[in-house]
Design a protein around this motif. Structure first.
Motif, short mmCIF file in Angstrom:
data_model
loop_
_atom_site.label_atom_id
_atom_site.label_comp_id
_atom_site.label_asym_id
_atom_site.label_seq_id
_atom_site.Cartn_x
_atom_site.Cartn_y
_atom_site.Cartn_z
N LYS A 119 -0.91 1.51 1.01
CA LYS A 119 -1.13 1.42 2.54
C LYS A 119 0.32 2.59 3.34
O LYS A 119 -0.26 3.43 3.87
CB LYS A 119 -0.23 -0.13 3.62
CG LYS A 119 1.21 -0.09 2.96
CD LYS A 119 1.50 -0.97 3.27
CE LYS A 119 1.34 -2.36 2.16
NZ LYS A 119 1.37 -3.99 2.13
N ASP A 142 -5.89 -4.26 0.92
CA ASP A 142 -4.55 -4.87 1.77
C ASP A 142 -5.12 -6.55 1.95
O ASP A 142 -6.21 -6.60 3.04
CB ASP A 142 -3.76 -3.71 3.16
CG ASP A 142 -2.07 -4.56 2.40
OD1 ASP A 142 -1.44 -5.65 2.65
OD2 ASP A 142 -1.78 -3.46 3.40
N SER A 143 -4.67 -7.59 1.67
CA SER A 143 -5.19 -8.78 2.25
C SER A 143 -4.88 -8.28 3.66
O SER A 143 -6.21 -8.90 4.12
CB SER A 143 -4.25 -9.94 1.63
OG SER A 143 -2.74 -9.77 2.30
N GLU A 144 -4.22 -8.48 4.01
CA GLU A 144 -4.62 -8.99 5.99
C GLU A 144 -5.62 -7.17 7.17
O GLU A 144 -6.25 -7.83 6.67
CB GLU A 144 -3.17 -7.87 6.75
CG GLU A 144 -2.19 -8.52 5.98
CD GLU A 144 -1.70 -8.74 5.08
OE1 GLU A 144 -2.04 -7.74 4.03
OE2 GLU A 144 -0.56 -9.36 4.88
N ASN A 207 7.18 -4.27 6.05
CA ASN A 207 5.92 -4.11 5.58
C ASN A 207 4.79 -4.51 6.77
O ASN A 207 3.70 -3.59 6.75
CB ASN A 207 5.71 -5.28 4.42
CG ASN A 207 4.08 -5.69 3.39
OD1 ASN A 207 3.92 -4.57 2.91
ND2 ASN A 207 3.81 -6.30 3.78
N GLU A 211 1.49 -2.06 7.55
CA GLU A 211 0.73 -2.22 8.41
C GLU A 211 0.15 -2.61 9.99
O GLU A 211 -1.52 -2.17 9.25
CB GLU A 211 0.28 -4.33 7.87
CG GLU A 211 0.14 -4.40 6.20
CD GLU A 211 1.03 -5.70 5.75
OE1 GLU A 211 0.81 -5.67 4.26
OE2 GLU A 211 0.36 -6.23 6.14
MG MG Z 1 -0.39 -7.25 3.03
#
Ligand code: MG
Length: 381
Positions: A119, A142-144, A207, A211
């Motif tokens: 990121k 990145d999961s989001e 974080n 993000e």
């Molecule tokens: Mg994440």
């Protein structure tokens, strides 16, 4: 069969990527790996297991070279950048920190598809990265952002009203104050198993700030249309609100493998890449606003993103110094965000409005790092 290059192969994302590949040998072929090289035994084992052609490391190159006859070992500070240029079907960038920016730019320049977990590439050099990327060339890991990417397919780009990024809230969400927190406390994440730096960043909510900046660049959305919400169960990975008032979410148990496999196998879904939600047991999914007085990191990141230019890179570089100091026992937990805020305040007025290249990013980062180091001395416990 897809030829894959894995950057940061010994880190949390890299190891999980290689597990997915090991489970799907008919789909993926690893041609190159790179890492810092601090764990040469693991690098050697990975190279042998996947019969790679190239290995890139910063440290321990001679040991690795001797153990891997027939493998081209590239060493030095730019090893990952050189590995990222190798022609392949997909590069996974699982490096932690803004040192991942050079390899990101190199992978894009080579025309490789980039599955991006790093990121910081987009925080430190978002405009550079997005300027170089062709449409569809970056697939978020990145999961989001994977969740937003997946949810956004439910409508047209111009129908999206808002991106809602979920945050677990970290281990200290319900704590009265952030005094006296130890490194081991901060490393105990309630829902996710991740590398040390991202775990600390999750505890400070830095974080989530990173993000939001990442989402701004990836999805080209103004900051006013990106929101963070606390979701302690970490099952809903993020949501997209459309202009008709409908909100689409992506949900799966907290495990990075779903997001990694989705990016590697895009546009097809990879069967059984993560375990689904078990509906035979009760679930309570809750959502609450961020307490931005206790956790000022998100507002600070948003401010840096809105000003843009060099300020996000400054924010990230100061945080990298502060987190390393915290892990090393040289800074209190609470002071991490104080150091970042102080460096941002000092450099904000004169920070460059545009970053032309990697050298510009490095120069501003060096400045931010040295100023952060000065604050470490002032705030030493
Ligand atoms: Mg994440």
């Amino acid at each position: 069969m897809r030829d894959v290059v894995v950057l940061g192969s010994t880190g949390s994302i890299g190891v999980q990527t290689l597990e997915i590949i090991a489970d799907n040998p008919e789909l993926f072929n690893v041609i190159a790996i790179s890492s810092a090289g601090s764990n040469p035994d693991l690098v050697i084992a990975q190279a042998k297991r996947f019969s790679v052609k190239y290995v890139g490391v910063i440290k321990n190159a001679e040991t690795i070279r001797q153990a891997l006859p027939g493998v081209k070992v590239i060493d030095g500070a730019l090893a990952s950048t050189e590995i990222a240029e190798i022609k392949c079907d997909v590069v996974i960038n699982g490096i932690t920190g803004s040192i991942g920016l050079g390899p990101t730019l190199a992978a894009l320049q080579s025309g490789n598809v980039l599955a991006l977990a790093n990121k910081e590439s987009l925080v430190a050099g978002g405009d550079l990265v997005m300027h170089r990327a062709k449409p569809g060339q970056i697939i978020p890991v990145d999961s989001e952002h994977s969740a937003i990417f997946q949810s956004s397919l439910a409508g047209k780009k111009n129908e999206i009203k808002k991106l809602i990024v979920t945050a677990s809230g970290g281990p200290f969400k319900d704590r009265q104050n952030l005094d006296g927190i130890s490194v081991s406390d901060a490393l105990k994440h309630p829902t996710w198993s991740m590398g040390a730096v991202v775990t600390i960043n999750s505890a400070t909510l830095i974080n989530k700030g990173l993000e939001i900046i990442e989402a701004h660049h990836l999805f080209q959305m103004p900051y006013s249309q990106i929101e963070a919400v606390i979701h302690p169960q970490s099952v809903v990975h993020s949501l997209v609100e459309f202009h008709d008032g409908s909100t689409i979410a992506q949900a799966s148990p907290p495990n990075m493998k779903g997001a990694i496999a989705y990016a590697m196998n895009w546009p097809a879904r990879l069967p059984n890449s993560t375990s689904p939600i078990d509906w035979s047991v009760p679930h309570n999914w809750s959502f609450e606003p961020v307490d931005s007085r206790k956790f000022p990191a998100i507002d600070l990141a948003r401010h840096c993103g809105e000003i843009g230019g060099a300020l996000p890179a400054i924010f990230n570089a100061a945080n990298e110094v502060a987190v390393e100091a915290f892990i090393g026992g040289k800074l209190s937990f609470k002071a991490i965000v104080e150091v970042v805020a102080a460096v941002v305040a000092e450099l904000e007025k004169d920070s460059p409005k545009t970053l032309r290249d990697l050298d510009d990013v490095s120069a501003i980062e060096d400045d931010a790092r040295s100023r952060a180091s000065a604050h470490l001395i002032r705030l030493a416990p």
